[in-house]
Design an enzyme around this catalytic site. Structure first.
Site, PDB file in Angstrom:
ATOM      1  N   ASP A  44      -1.337  10.865  10.404  1.00 26.93           N
ATOM      2  CA  ASP A  44      -0.993   9.230  10.280  1.00 26.93           C
ATOM      3  C   ASP A  44      -0.111   8.982  11.532  1.00 26.93           C
ATOM      4  OD1 ASP A  44      -0.498   7.962   7.078  1.00 26.93           O
ATOM      5  OD2 ASP A  44      -2.181   9.291   7.818  1.00 26.93           O
ATOM      6  N   ALA A  45       0.827   9.718  11.946  1.00 26.65           N
ATOM      7  CA  ALA A  45       1.196   9.825  13.872  1.00 26.65           C
ATOM      8  C   ALA A  45       0.499   9.512  14.227  1.00 26.65           C
ATOM      9  CB  ALA A  45       1.883  11.125  13.541  1.00 26.65           C
ATOM     10  N   GLU A  46      -0.781  10.576  15.038  1.00 20.97           N
ATOM     11  CA  GLU A  46      -1.657  10.256  15.704  1.00 20.97           C
ATOM     12  C   GLU A  46      -2.344   9.141  15.613  1.00 20.97           C
ATOM     13  OE1 GLU A  46      -2.652  14.740  14.471  1.00 20.97           O
ATOM     14  OE2 GLU A  46      -3.532  14.777  16.503  1.00 20.97           O
ATOM     15  N   ASP A  48      -1.560   6.135  14.470  1.00 21.03           N
ATOM     16  CA  ASP A  48      -0.128   5.244  14.342  1.00 21.03           C
ATOM     17  C   ASP A  48      -0.562   5.480  16.072  1.00 21.03           C
ATOM     18  OD1 ASP A  48       1.463   6.118  11.802  1.00 21.03           O
ATOM     19  OD2 ASP A  48       0.019   4.226  12.276  1.00 21.03           O
ATOM     20  N   SER A  93      -2.675  -5.006   6.536  1.00 20.56           N
ATOM     21  CA  SER A  93      -1.275  -3.931   7.615  1.00 20.56           C
ATOM     22  C   SER A  93       0.301  -3.697   7.834  1.00 20.56           C
ATOM     23  CB  SER A  93      -1.814  -3.096   8.592  1.00 20.56           C
ATOM     24  OG  SER A  93      -1.797  -1.745   8.294  1.00 20.56           O
ATOM     25  N   LEU A  94       1.065  -3.117   8.272  1.00 20.45           N
ATOM     26  CA  LEU A  94       2.006  -3.424   8.962  1.00 20.45           C
ATOM     27  C   LEU A  94       2.252  -2.883  10.523  1.00 20.45           C
ATOM     28  CD1 LEU A  94       4.108  -1.847   5.871  1.00 20.45           C
ATOM     29  CD2 LEU A  94       4.002  -4.441   6.730  1.00 20.45           C
ATOM     30  N   GLU A 153      12.828  -1.874   2.241  1.00 18.45           N
ATOM     31  CA  GLU A 153      11.941  -0.482   0.689  1.00 18.45           C
ATOM     32  C   GLU A 153      11.519   0.277   1.463  1.00 18.45           C
ATOM     33  OE1 GLU A 153       8.738  -3.340  -0.361  1.00 18.45           O
ATOM     34  OE2 GLU A 153       9.973  -5.256  -0.006  1.00 18.45           O
ATOM     35  N   LYS A 155       8.699   3.109   2.195  1.00 18.02           N
ATOM     36  CA  LYS A 155       7.542   2.709   2.535  1.00 18.02           C
ATOM     37  C   LYS A 155       6.575   4.124   1.990  1.00 18.02           C
ATOM     38  CE  LYS A 155       3.160   1.924   6.298  1.00 18.02           C
ATOM     39  NZ  LYS A 155       2.732   2.735   5.733  1.00 18.02           N
ATOM     40  N   ASP A 157       4.546   6.732   0.613  1.00 21.67           N
ATOM     41  CA  ASP A 157       2.724   7.153   0.901  1.00 21.67           C
ATOM     42  C   ASP A 157       2.056   7.369  -0.345  1.00 21.67           C
ATOM     43  OD1 ASP A 157       1.520   7.962   2.696  1.00 21.67           O
ATOM     44  OD2 ASP A 157       1.976   9.549   3.400  1.00 21.67           O
ATOM     45  N   ARG A 176      -7.701  -1.488  -2.000  1.00 18.20           N
ATOM     46  CA  ARG A 176      -7.173  -2.331  -0.072  1.00 18.20           C
ATOM     47  C   ARG A 176      -8.766  -2.403  -0.122  1.00 18.20           C
ATOM     48  NH1 ARG A 176      -5.450  -0.202   4.705  1.00 18.20           N
ATOM     49  NH2 ARG A 176      -4.999  -2.385   5.301  1.00 18.20           N
ATOM     50  N   TYR A 273       5.257  -3.592  -4.294  1.00 21.65           N
ATOM     51  CA  TYR A 273       6.250  -4.640  -3.440  1.00 21.65           C
ATOM     52  C   TYR A 273       6.289  -6.320  -3.371  1.00 21.65           C
ATOM     53  CZ  TYR A 273       1.853  -2.912  -1.072  1.00 21.65           C
ATOM     54  OH  TYR A 273       0.780  -2.428  -0.327  1.00 21.65           O
ATOM     55  N   LYS A 337      11.418  -6.119   5.856  1.00 18.94           N
ATOM     56  CA  LYS A 337      10.969  -7.519   5.823  1.00 18.94           C
ATOM     57  C   LYS A 337      12.380  -9.408   5.696  1.00 18.94           C
ATOM     58  CE  LYS A 337       7.672  -5.913   2.580  1.00 18.94           C
ATOM     59  NZ  LYS A 337       6.970  -5.378   1.172  1.00 18.94           N
ATOM     60  N   LYS A 361       9.321   3.647  11.473  1.00 18.91           N
ATOM     61  CA  LYS A 361       9.088   5.536  11.032  1.00 18.91           C
ATOM     62  C   LYS A 361      10.053   6.134  11.840  1.00 18.91           C
ATOM     63  CE  LYS A 361       4.356   3.989   9.629  1.00 18.91           C
ATOM     64  NZ  LYS A 361       3.132   4.448  10.036  1.00 18.91           N
ATOM     65  N   CYS A 455      -5.561  47.339  13.288  1.00 23.16           N
ATOM     66  CA  CYS A 455      -4.479  46.854  12.814  1.00 23.16           C
ATOM     67  C   CYS A 455      -3.121  47.119  13.586  1.00 23.16           C
ATOM     68  CB  CYS A 455      -4.247  47.895  11.450  1.00 23.16           C
ATOM     69  SG  CYS A 455      -2.849  47.510  10.355  1.00 23.16           S
ATOM     70  N   CYS A 458      -0.914  50.004  12.710  1.00 25.07           N
ATOM     71  CA  CYS A 458      -1.387  51.623  11.899  1.00 25.07           C
ATOM     72  C   CYS A 458      -1.765  51.760  13.183  1.00 25.07           C
ATOM     73  CB  CYS A 458      -1.648  51.299  10.792  1.00 25.07           C
ATOM     74  SG  CYS A 458      -2.956  51.382  10.040  1.00 25.07           S
ATOM     75  N   CYS A 473      -6.351  45.301   7.220  1.00 24.63           N
ATOM     76  CA  CYS A 473      -6.052  46.273   7.173  1.00 24.63           C
ATOM     77  C   CYS A 473      -6.723  46.888   6.330  1.00 24.63           C
ATOM     78  CB  CYS A 473      -5.041  46.475   7.460  1.00 24.63           C
ATOM     79  SG  CYS A 473      -4.401  48.788   7.736  1.00 24.63           S
ATOM     80  N   CYS A 478      -1.106  51.823   5.146  1.00 18.08           N
ATOM     81  CA  CYS A 478      -0.037  51.346   5.919  1.00 18.08           C
ATOM     82  C   CYS A 478       1.310  51.350   6.430  1.00 18.08           C
ATOM     83  CB  CYS A 478      -1.008  50.064   6.794  1.00 18.08           C
ATOM     84  SG  CYS A 478      -0.169  48.563   8.202  1.00 18.08           S
TER      85      CYS A 478
HETATM   86  S1  IVH Z   1       3.639  -4.672   2.464  1.00 22.60           S
HETATM   87  C1  IVH Z   1       1.812  -7.448   3.814  1.00 22.60           C
HETATM   88  N1  IVH Z   1       5.778  -3.385   1.779  1.00 22.60           N
HETATM   89  O1  IVH Z   1       2.190   0.025   3.627  1.00 22.60           O
HETATM   90  C2  IVH Z   1       2.645  -6.127   3.873  1.00 22.60           C
HETATM   91  N2  IVH Z   1       3.678  -1.947   2.304  1.00 22.60           N
HETATM   92  O2  IVH Z   1       0.939   0.100   5.713  1.00 22.60           O
HETATM   93  C3  IVH Z   1       1.761  -5.566   4.017  1.00 22.60           C
HETATM   94  N3  IVH Z   1       3.253   0.379   1.325  1.00 22.60           N
HETATM   95  O3  IVH Z   1      -0.928  -1.321   2.978  1.00 22.60           O
HETATM   96  C4  IVH Z   1       2.710  -4.429   2.661  1.00 22.60           C
HETATM   97  N4  IVH Z   1       4.738   0.412   0.419  1.00 22.60           N
HETATM   98  O4  IVH Z   1       0.041   0.262   0.947  1.00 22.60           O
HETATM   99  C5  IVH Z   1       4.594  -3.081   2.211  1.00 22.60           C
HETATM  100  N5  IVH Z   1       7.122  -1.645   0.214  1.00 22.60           N
HETATM  101  C6  IVH Z   1       6.014  -1.469   1.124  1.00 22.60           C
HETATM  102  C7  IVH Z   1       4.977  -0.713   1.097  1.00 22.60           C
HETATM  103  C8  IVH Z   1       4.088  -0.811   1.632  1.00 22.60           C
HETATM  104  C9  IVH Z   1       3.811   1.125   1.474  1.00 22.60           C
HETATM  105  C10 IVH Z   1       1.953  -0.418   1.982  1.00 22.60           C
HETATM  106  C11 IVH Z   1       1.033  -0.068   1.763  1.00 22.60           C
HETATM  107  C12 IVH Z   1       0.269  -1.080   2.687  1.00 22.60           C
HETATM  108  C13 IVH Z   1       0.466  -0.250   4.170  1.00 22.60           C
HETATM  109  C14 IVH Z   1       0.720  -0.559   5.400  1.00 22.60           C
END
Ligand code: IVH
Length: 728
Positions: A44-46, A48, A93-94, A153, A155, A157, A176, A273, A337, A361, A455, A458, A473, A478
């Site tokens: 995910d980091a890559e 992102d 998404s976020l 809140e 997040k 995973d 989703r 959430y 939020k 993150k 090896c 040995c 080996c 050994c």
């Molecule tokens: S808010 C409209 N709150 O993260 C706002 N998302 O990268 C969108 N997720 O698809 C979501 N914890 O599956 C929100 N406390 C949280 C969350 C959360 C996990 C996930 C969610 C979303 C993804 C977005």
């Protein structure tokens, strides 16, 4: 650090349009692998980082933005199999921030935008806010930082889901998907513990002003707690000989079962959430919404907090992120939020994410560095494991200078060479991994790496069975193998012999005092005398510790023998079933797989181990040395399970109700299996019931279970549950 490292993935051309297009191609592909195939190739980091790199280019060069760019859309289409669900409000998404400054920049964007919006909106806002916060919104609608409250809140995973309640009844659960079109997983969602099938799920008044709309969509994350994930993997290994890569994939796989009784047997959980239209609940803030959802019976995250000040929120976020690894679930950040709904409305959304929220993150747990050398270690089974020596690099506060390379294929598939710049990842306690090479930075003289054919310790030839990943080996004597085996044998979880450190063991081996672990029992004080640091008292302690280990339970000896796939749980199951090594050696694969928790792979490994003459001779020598090879008070398992307190059994403490006719088991048989697995069969369904096992023509008990939200499973689901029974 993170953005520099990540830029390695960005093409080096200077033309922004070409760079953006290349990034879009990569993002689309990885998005498809992630959302549709459930088989991501990058972290995910890559992902992102790619996304952020594209956002940056598009921000700096607006002329290169295309109508179909992924920064203006989300995900990919869902796969077939399940029915489709259209999300009337797209599941967005976020936006991400990777540093406190990133979060502050988001906070400033929020403020700027609120100050820019139609003053009427701000005046409307004025009516909604707490009186003690109102003073910060001036009469002309100007909004200052203090006017805002923020909700934080975790997040979680897992897998995003949308649940629909009509007239208080759960009528639909959906994934989703691509954000607009998801999959209908209603049957599976109904089996998740903690998902109420009816709301309000609890008695008592709702918070002031809260109403439950006739049509309510609730959004949340379905995830696997880490302990449940570990148990699931142990079962998957025993029964199917495979494991799940991570809790997120396991949760996604569990939710996508076409047979919902399988989903029911998985320890999934839900945290909610949000809802697409929070006003409909009669609340004015996100905080009140979360509390209202919880009051209705929809689980929320206990670590959520509200702050009136962004710096205070950031302090909490950092403190929470720092203790994240101690939680029983995976979290990939914490979400901030804007609390008040009127302000959320004023801020609105872009097509990818709402402007009123940001995911904070931690800095990447990845970094790039250079491979200085590739060497090979020899393990206790003779397995040759390559590892990379790295130019030391700081990752998440720890200096990393070594990374495992697992096996020959791992190196050749990634074409990792000495001199290469590589992406290294460190996750939690896990040994650092080399994820991939940055090909652009390879020195021209770097040569491909090959596993040595002898090896490194040995000098004897090595072998690799076609179709298998590991190289061994071939020399059973050994010295390195032997040192590793002795270390394993004396370890705490095995024979627990204190005072035999690696250095001493290596000396014994090189002096020829030890040729296998049974030789430990022939050691006399004279063998230790004269060694550095060994005075009389210490020598006596070591000899006494070796002596005491003769009486360890067979389970511990079995762990110490180092049979492939026989770890502590399997060893306990085998010792419980057979009582001693002679009976175990005589067991064939059928007898072994009859033991709960033992699958074909484990059985084959046990049979193969005892088939090796050298191993049988070792057992004889251990027996002759007075090591306990049979538990004296062992009783056959049927008797043992009846006598057990059930505390470690798969259904211990669980209450089950049987209803209807099961396809193959009589009711008595089913009850006997439940009780043998530590469960209790009760006559009527209540909120305290853990499972209802329903067969054909199940009647009112099934209806009651559905009403109360009790998990309903069929006979296959029951077998799945009791089948994991491991006798300790
Ligand atoms: S808010 C409209 N709150 O993260 C706002 N998302 O990268 C969108 N997720 O698809 C979501 N914890 O599956 C929100 N406390 C949280 C969350 C959360 C996990 C996930 C969610 C979303 C993804 C977005």
């Amino acid at each position: 650090m993170p953005s520099d490292d990540r830029s390695a993935a960005v093409p080096t051309t200077d033309d922004p349009s070409a760079r953006a297009e290349s990034l879009r191609r990569q993002i689309r592909r990885h998005s498809h692998l992630y959302y549709v195939r459930d088989a991501p190739e990058i972290t995910d980091a890559e992902y992102d980082a790619l996304f952020k790199a594209l956002q940056d280019i598009e921000a700096a060069h607006p002329e290169v933005v295309t109508p179909d760019t992924p920064t203006l859309a989300i995900g990919g289409p869902p796969v077939g199999a399940f029915g489709k669900v259209l999300h009337p409000h797209p599941m967005l998404s976020l936006d991400n921030a990777f540093s406190p400054d990133g979060v502050r920049a988001w906070g400033e964007r929020v403020l700027r935008r609120l100050a820019d919006v139609d003053p009427d909106v701000a005046v409307d806002v004025d009516h909604d806010v707490d009186p003690d916060v109102d003073r910060d919104i001036t009469s002309n609608g100007e909004v200052t930082a203090d006017a805002l409250t923020y909700v934080l809140e975790p997040k979680v995973d897992g897998v995003a889901v949308a649940l629909r309640y009509r007239d208080g009844v759960l009528v639909q659960g959906a994934t989703r998907g691509d954000g607009t079109l998801g999959e209908d997983i209603t049957a599976n969602v109904r089996t998740i513990r903690g998902v109420p099938l009816r709301i309000p799920a609890v008695d008592g008044p709702l918070p002031d002003g809260v109403v439950i709309p006739a049509d309510l969509e609730v959004r949340g994350e379905v995830y696997l707690p880490l302990d449940g994930f570990a148990a699931m993997n142990e079962r998957a290994l025993a029964i199917e000989g495979r494991t799940y890569a991570n809790p997120r994939n396991a949760a996604a796989g569990s939710l996508r079962q076409l047979d919902s009784s399988i989903t029911a047997s998985r320890p999934l959980r839900l945290i909610t959430y949000g809802v697409p239209d929070p006003h409909a609940l009669g609340v004015a803030s996100h905080w009140d919404l979360l509390n209202a959802l919880e009051a209705i019976g929809l689980p929320g995250n206990p670590d959520r907090r509200r702050f009136t000040d962004l710096d205070a929120a950031l302090a909490y976020a950092d403190a929470w992120l720092a203790r994240r690894s101690s939680l029983n679930y995976l979290a990939d950040g914490i979400v901030l939020k804007v609390d008040r709904l009127a302000l959320q409305d004023a801020l609105g959304s872009v097509s990818h994410h709402p402007r009123w929220a940001v995911a904070y993150k931690t800095a990447s747990e990845e970094a790039t560095t250079v491979v200085v050398a590739i060497n090979v270690n020899v393990g206790r089974t003779g397995k040759l494991v390559p590892h990379a020596t790295l130019e030391p690099v700081g990752i998440g506060g720890v200096t990393v200078s070594q990374a495992t390379l697992h096996n020959e294929d791992y190196v050749t598939e990634r074409d990792i060479r000495v001199g290469d710049t590589v992406l290294v990842k460190r996750a939690g306690e896990v040994i650092p991994q080399v994820i991939k090479v940055v090909p652009e930075l390879r020195p021209s003289d770097a040569l491909p790496w090959h596993m040595p054919d002898r090896c490194p310790v040995c000098g004897e030839p090595v072998t690799r069975t076609p179709g298998e990943a590991d190289t061994y080996c071939t020399n059973a004597a050994c010295p390195e193998q032997l040192v590793r085996h002795v270390e394993h044998f004396v370890a705490r979880g095995a024979m627990d012999i204190d005072g035999l450190g690696e250095k001493l063991v290596a000396q014994f081996v090189s002096d020829g005092l030890i040729a296998d672990v049974a030789d430990l029992y022939n050691l006399v004080p004279a063998d230790l005398e004269g060694r550095e640091g060994f005075a009389e008292k210490r020598i006596a302690n070591v000899i006494a510790a070796i002596d005491a280990s003769r009486h360890r339970p067979v389970r511990r000896l079995l762990i110490g023998l180092g049979i492939r796939h026989v770890g502590s749980t399997v060893a306990a199951a085998l010792a419980g079933a057979f009582g001693g090594l002679d009976a175990l050696a005589a067991a064939d694969e059928a007898a072994l797989t009859a033991v709960d928790g033992v699958g074909p792979e484990i059985a084959a490994s046990v049979v193969a181990w005892f088939a090796v003459p050298r191993n049988r001779a070792l057992v004889e020598r251990l027996t002759a040395a007075g090591v306990r090879v049979a538990d004296p008070d062992w009783v056959p398992p049927a008797v043992a399970s009846a006598a057990s307190d059930g505390s470690t059994l798969p259904l211990s403490g669980k209450k089950l109700v049987l209803t209807g006719t099961l396809p193959t088991m009589t009711r008595d048989e089913a009850a006997a299996r439940i009780e043998a697995a530590g469960g209790k069969v009760v006559g009527s369904v209540s909120a305290k019931t853990d499972y209802v096992v329903a067969g054909e023509a199940a009647g009112s008990k099934l209806a009651k279970a559905v009403e109360l939200g009790v998990a309903v499973i069929d006979e296959a689901g029951l077998i799945d549950l009791v089948g994991s029974g491991i006798q300790m």
